[in-house]
Design an enzyme around this catalytic site. Structure first.
Site, PDB file in Angstrom:
ATOM      1  N   VAL A  28     115.405   7.285  -4.201  1.00  0.00           N
ATOM      2  CA  VAL A  28     116.703   7.961  -4.173  1.00  0.00           C
ATOM      3  C   VAL A  28     117.744   7.164  -3.386  1.00  0.00           C
ATOM      4  O   VAL A  28     118.931   7.170  -3.734  1.00  0.00           O
ATOM      5  CB  VAL A  28     116.540   9.362  -3.533  1.00  0.00           C
ATOM      6  CG1 VAL A  28     117.871  10.062  -3.370  1.00  0.00           C
ATOM      7  CG2 VAL A  28     115.612  10.223  -4.361  1.00  0.00           C
ATOM      8  N   ASN A  46     114.231  12.278   5.244  1.00  0.00           N
ATOM      9  CA  ASN A  46     115.681  12.258   5.502  1.00  0.00           C
ATOM     10  C   ASN A  46     115.885  12.870   6.881  1.00  0.00           C
ATOM     11  O   ASN A  46     114.960  13.428   7.470  1.00  0.00           O
ATOM     12  CB  ASN A  46     116.466  12.994   4.413  1.00  0.00           C
ATOM     13  CG  ASN A  46     116.058  14.435   4.286  1.00  0.00           C
ATOM     14  OD1 ASN A  46     116.197  15.211   5.235  1.00  0.00           O
ATOM     15  ND2 ASN A  46     115.511  14.807   3.141  1.00  0.00           N
ATOM     16  N   ASP A  91     108.435  12.028   0.070  1.00  0.00           N
ATOM     17  CA  ASP A  91     108.574  13.113   1.055  1.00  0.00           C
ATOM     18  C   ASP A  91     108.043  14.429   0.465  1.00  0.00           C
ATOM     19  O   ASP A  91     107.207  15.127   1.072  1.00  0.00           O
ATOM     20  CB  ASP A  91     110.065  13.232   1.414  1.00  0.00           C
ATOM     21  CG  ASP A  91     110.344  14.085   2.634  1.00  0.00           C
ATOM     22  OD1 ASP A  91     109.385  14.467   3.330  1.00  0.00           O
ATOM     23  OD2 ASP A  91     111.531  14.356   2.893  1.00  0.00           O
TER      24      ASP A  91
HETATM   25  N1  AR6 Z   1     103.309   7.636  -3.131  1.00  0.00           N
HETATM   26  C1  AR6 Z   1     103.841   6.421  -2.919  1.00  0.00           C
HETATM   27  N2  AR6 Z   1     105.116   6.116  -3.238  1.00  0.00           N
HETATM   28  C2  AR6 Z   1     105.862   7.089  -3.800  1.00  0.00           C
HETATM   29  C3  AR6 Z   1     105.377   8.387  -4.067  1.00  0.00           C
HETATM   30  C4  AR6 Z   1     104.031   8.642  -3.699  1.00  0.00           C
HETATM   31  N3  AR6 Z   1     103.465   9.841  -3.885  1.00  0.00           N
HETATM   32  N4  AR6 Z   1     106.375   9.119  -4.634  1.00  0.00           N
HETATM   33  C5  AR6 Z   1     107.452   8.297  -4.749  1.00  0.00           C
HETATM   34  N5  AR6 Z   1     107.140   7.069  -4.254  1.00  0.00           N
HETATM   35  P1  AR6 Z   1     111.896   8.011  -2.278  1.00  0.00           P
HETATM   36  P2  AR6 Z   1     113.885   6.978  -0.355  1.00  0.00           P
HETATM   37  C6  AR6 Z   1     107.966   5.862  -4.140  1.00  0.00           C
HETATM   38  O1  AR6 Z   1     112.977   8.448  -3.202  1.00  0.00           O
HETATM   39  O2  AR6 Z   1     114.464   6.074  -1.385  1.00  0.00           O
HETATM   40  C7  AR6 Z   1     113.580  12.083  -0.463  1.00  0.00           C
HETATM   41  O3  AR6 Z   1     114.133  13.154  -1.144  1.00  0.00           O
HETATM   42  C8  AR6 Z   1     109.189   5.737  -5.004  1.00  0.00           C
HETATM   43  O4  AR6 Z   1     108.830   5.289  -6.308  1.00  0.00           O
HETATM   44  O5  AR6 Z   1     110.742   8.902  -2.047  1.00  0.00           O
HETATM   45  O6  AR6 Z   1     113.616   6.438   1.024  1.00  0.00           O
HETATM   46  C9  AR6 Z   1     113.756  12.196   1.050  1.00  0.00           C
HETATM   47  O7  AR6 Z   1     113.713  13.528   1.486  1.00  0.00           O
HETATM   48  C10 AR6 Z   1     109.986   4.696  -4.242  1.00  0.00           C
HETATM   49  O8  AR6 Z   1     109.527   3.387  -4.562  1.00  0.00           O
HETATM   50  O9  AR6 Z   1     112.515   7.678  -0.797  1.00  0.00           O
HETATM   51  C11 AR6 Z   1     115.100  11.576   1.260  1.00  0.00           C
HETATM   52  O10 AR6 Z   1     116.133  12.514   1.053  1.00  0.00           O
HETATM   53  C12 AR6 Z   1     109.622   4.976  -2.789  1.00  0.00           C
HETATM   54  O11 AR6 Z   1     108.479   5.829  -2.824  1.00  0.00           O
HETATM   55  C13 AR6 Z   1     115.173  10.500   0.220  1.00  0.00           C
HETATM   56  O12 AR6 Z   1     114.282  10.902  -0.830  1.00  0.00           O
HETATM   57  C14 AR6 Z   1     110.721   5.651  -1.986  1.00  0.00           C
HETATM   58  O13 AR6 Z   1     111.392   6.601  -2.811  1.00  0.00           O
HETATM   59  C15 AR6 Z   1     114.685   9.179   0.741  1.00  0.00           C
HETATM   60  O14 AR6 Z   1     114.877   8.196  -0.235  1.00  0.00           O
END
Ligand code: AR6
Length: 170
Positions: A126, A25, A35
């Site tokens: 998210v 973010n 993240d």
């Molecule tokens: N490896 C691969 N993919 C993952 C992992 C992992 N370890 N963990 C989650 N995913 P998100 P966004 C997937 O929410 O939507 C954070 O709080 C997950 O299933 O991580 O871009 C940041 O700080 C999904 O398909 O990122 C921001 O505030 C994908 O990664 C916000 O979330 C992205 O989910 C960014 O939201």
């Protein structure tokens, strides 16, 4: 020459690649999802460089669609490339910002000399972006990019994400 595209299902923090892309973010100071996983496994050195970036180039935060690199700390990678995906909106087309995340991450990878880069499914957690549409934008954008990166891996955390990206690669 264009990069080879590969899909893997699982945790991006387990990959051995030159650069891991983080769906961060604007604060660059960590969060949940991928993240959180990257900072947890990579250790405090990553956050420390993020803080330095906030104290210098990115006083107001990293804008959506931009990308910046730090160390990868204890990960099996040399760099983490942080990018900020757009929050999905049903009322406004933010596709260009999501495409920009992928293009900018590859541009930063080229600056670093990274040859292998792994992306998560940016904005699909998210930030609420529908998986099929995110897969279309991500795959089409990296395919169209002019880059010296040789291998691009999409690391998809669950079955649904994997299937959405696999359908797009066919
Ligand atoms: N490896 C691969 N993919 C993952 C992992 C992992 N370890 N963990 C989650 N995913 P998100 P966004 C997937 O929410 O939507 C954070 O709080 C997950 O299933 O991580 O871009 C940041 O700080 C999904 O398909 O990122 C921001 O505030 C994908 O990664 C916000 O979330 C992205 O989910 C960014 O939201």
């Amino acid at each position: 020459m264009s990069a080879t595209l590969t899909l893997v299902q699982g945790d991006i923090t387990r990959l051995r690649v030159d650069a891991i892309v983080n769906a961060a973010n604007s604060s660059l100071l960590g969060g949940g999802g991928v993240d959180g996983a990257i900072h947890r496994r990579g250790g405090p050195e990553i956050l420390s460089e993020c803080r330095d970036l906030r104290a210098s180039r990115y006083g107001k935060g990293l804008p959506t669609g931009h990308a910046v690199a730090t160390t990868a700390g204890r990960l099996d990678a040399r760099w983490v490339i942080h990018t900020v995906g757009p929050v999905y909106s049903p009322d406004e087309d933010r596709s260009q910002l999501l495409a920009s995340c992928h293009r900018e991450a590859l541009r930063v990878a080229d600056e670093l000399g990274a040859r292998t880069v792994a992306f998560p499914a940016i904005s699909t957690g998210v930030y609420g972006w529908p998986l099929d549409d995110a897969a279309r934008i991500a795959v089409d954008t990296v395919r169209a990019a002019s880059t010296a990166v040789e291998e691009i891996t999409f690391a998809l955390f669950d079955d649904r994400a994997y299937e959405a990206f696999a359908a797009r690669l066919d």
